[in-house]
Design a protein around this motif. Structure first.
Motif, mmCIF file in Angstrom:
data_model
loop_
_atom_site.group_PDB
_atom_site.id
_atom_site.type_symbol
_atom_site.label_atom_id
_atom_site.label_comp_id
_atom_site.label_asym_id
_atom_site.label_seq_id
_atom_site.Cartn_x
_atom_site.Cartn_y
_atom_site.Cartn_z
ATOM 1 N N ASN A 46 0.830 -1.212 0.000
ATOM 2 C CA ASN A 46 0.000 0.000 0.000
ATOM 3 C C ASN A 46 0.860 1.255 0.000
ATOM 4 O O ASN A 46 0.521 2.241 -0.666
ATOM 5 C CB ASN A 46 -0.949 0.001 1.183
ATOM 6 C CG ASN A 46 -2.046 -1.031 1.052
ATOM 7 O OD1 ASN A 46 -2.246 -1.603 -0.013
ATOM 8 N ND2 ASN A 46 -2.755 -1.288 2.135
ATOM 9 N N ALA A 47 1.962 1.247 0.727
ATOM 10 C CA ALA A 47 2.864 2.401 0.733
ATOM 11 C C ALA A 47 3.457 2.612 -0.659
ATOM 12 O O ALA A 47 3.557 3.751 -1.134
ATOM 13 C CB ALA A 47 3.971 2.204 1.760
ATOM 14 N N TYR A 48 3.821 1.528 -1.329
ATOM 15 C CA TYR A 48 4.367 1.618 -2.692
ATOM 16 C C TYR A 48 3.318 2.190 -3.651
ATOM 17 O O TYR A 48 3.603 3.078 -4.449
ATOM 18 C CB TYR A 48 4.831 0.241 -3.170
ATOM 19 C CG TYR A 48 5.251 0.228 -4.616
ATOM 20 C CD1 TYR A 48 6.495 0.707 -4.998
ATOM 21 C CD2 TYR A 48 4.390 -0.242 -5.605
ATOM 22 C CE1 TYR A 48 6.882 0.715 -6.328
ATOM 23 C CE2 TYR A 48 4.764 -0.237 -6.933
ATOM 24 C CZ TYR A 48 6.013 0.243 -7.289
ATOM 25 O OH TYR A 48 6.384 0.257 -8.600
ATOM 26 N N ALA A 51 2.804 5.852 -3.007
ATOM 27 C CA ALA A 51 3.929 6.675 -3.464
ATOM 28 C C ALA A 51 3.913 6.853 -4.982
ATOM 29 O O ALA A 51 4.392 7.874 -5.487
ATOM 30 C CB ALA A 51 5.247 6.046 -3.038
ATOM 31 N N ASN A 52 3.361 5.890 -5.708
ATOM 32 C CA ASN A 52 3.357 5.940 -7.175
ATOM 33 C C ASN A 52 1.973 6.206 -7.757
ATOM 34 O O ASN A 52 1.757 5.967 -8.943
ATOM 35 C CB ASN A 52 3.911 4.627 -7.730
ATOM 36 C CG ASN A 52 5.360 4.437 -7.361
ATOM 37 O OD1 ASN A 52 6.190 5.285 -7.664
ATOM 38 N ND2 ASN A 52 5.661 3.350 -6.671
ATOM 39 N N ARG A 53 1.061 6.706 -6.955
ATOM 40 C CA ARG A 53 -0.298 6.938 -7.444
ATOM 41 C C ARG A 53 -0.349 8.168 -8.333
ATOM 42 O O ARG A 53 0.518 9.043 -8.259
ATOM 43 C CB ARG A 53 -1.276 7.068 -6.284
ATOM 44 C CG ARG A 53 -1.085 8.295 -5.443
ATOM 45 C CD ARG A 53 -1.965 8.245 -4.201
ATOM 46 N NE ARG A 53 -1.586 9.301 -3.296
ATOM 47 C CZ ARG A 53 -2.113 10.506 -3.303
ATOM 48 N NH1 ARG A 53 -3.064 10.818 -4.148
ATOM 49 N NH2 ARG A 53 -1.702 11.414 -2.441
ATOM 50 N N LYS A 54 -1.368 8.225 -9.168
ATOM 51 C CA LYS A 54 -1.555 9.369 -10.051
ATOM 52 C C LYS A 54 -2.054 10.556 -9.238
ATOM 53 O O LYS A 54 -2.709 10.386 -8.202
ATOM 54 C CB LYS A 54 -2.544 9.036 -11.153
ATOM 55 C CG LYS A 54 -2.030 7.990 -12.117
ATOM 56 C CD LYS A 54 -3.044 7.711 -13.197
ATOM 57 C CE LYS A 54 -2.512 6.633 -14.119
ATOM 58 N NZ LYS A 54 -3.468 6.260 -15.135
ATOM 59 N N SER A 57 -5.672 10.939 -7.363
ATOM 60 C CA SER A 57 -6.311 9.667 -7.008
ATOM 61 C C SER A 57 -6.274 9.486 -5.495
ATOM 62 O O SER A 57 -5.450 10.060 -4.793
ATOM 63 C CB SER A 57 -5.630 8.493 -7.706
ATOM 64 O OG SER A 57 -4.299 8.360 -7.272
ATOM 65 N N LYS A 58 -7.184 8.681 -5.016
ATOM 66 C CA LYS A 58 -7.343 8.481 -3.583
ATOM 67 C C LYS A 58 -6.228 7.583 -3.027
ATOM 68 O O LYS A 58 -5.834 6.602 -3.654
ATOM 69 C CB LYS A 58 -8.697 7.844 -3.316
ATOM 70 C CG LYS A 58 -9.080 7.773 -1.875
ATOM 71 C CD LYS A 58 -10.490 7.243 -1.724
ATOM 72 C CE LYS A 58 -10.837 7.151 -0.253
ATOM 73 N NZ LYS A 58 -12.168 6.577 -0.055
ATOM 74 N N MET A 59 -5.747 7.936 -1.846
ATOM 75 C CA MET A 59 -4.720 7.114 -1.192
ATOM 76 C C MET A 59 -5.353 5.873 -0.573
ATOM 77 O O MET A 59 -6.490 5.900 -0.134
ATOM 78 C CB MET A 59 -4.017 7.918 -0.089
ATOM 79 C CG MET A 59 -3.076 8.968 -0.597
ATOM 80 S SD MET A 59 -2.179 9.805 0.734
ATOM 81 C CE MET A 59 -1.252 8.475 1.428
ATOM 82 N N ILE A 60 -4.569 4.812 -0.529
ATOM 83 C CA ILE A 60 -4.975 3.596 0.172
ATOM 84 C C ILE A 60 -4.481 3.742 1.611
ATOM 85 O O ILE A 60 -3.291 3.982 1.829
ATOM 86 C CB ILE A 60 -4.352 2.339 -0.472
ATOM 87 C CG1 ILE A 60 -4.790 2.203 -1.916
ATOM 88 C CG2 ILE A 60 -4.711 1.094 0.322
ATOM 89 C CD1 ILE A 60 -4.079 1.093 -2.672
#
Length: 84
Positions: A46-48, A51-54, A57-60
């Motif tokens: 989830n941290a990865y 860190a690489n989300r657009k 977009s919503k964080m996990i």
């Protein structure tokens, strides 16, 4: 001897137990370790992803919100463990 080390018990304590008791303790320990490592894997993944989300977009969430246990839930869990 190795089971004494993995269970964090002395060889004498393990020697006083039956094979079934030792086997049950080892199974429970293995299940605990499995859950621990699964949790660590999920947190790292989830941290990865976070860190690489657009952008936008919503964080996990890394950790789920803990639901408070009721007294009935705790009593049921104790009854399952200890049979009281």
């Amino acid at each position: 001897m190795q089971s004494a080390v993995s269970l964090e018990m002395s060889p004498n304590e393990v020697g006083d137990m039956t094979f079934r008791e030792v086997s049950t303790l080892i199974e429970l320990r293995n299940e605990h370790l499995k859950l621990k490592y699964e949790m660590q894997r999920n947190i790292a993944f989830n941290a990865y992803v976070n860190a690489n989300r657009k952008k936008g977009s919503k964080m996990i969430p890394l950790f789920a919100d803990n639901d408070e246990q009721t007294l009935e839930d705790i009593a049921e869990a104790r009854e399952e463990l200890f049979g009281e």
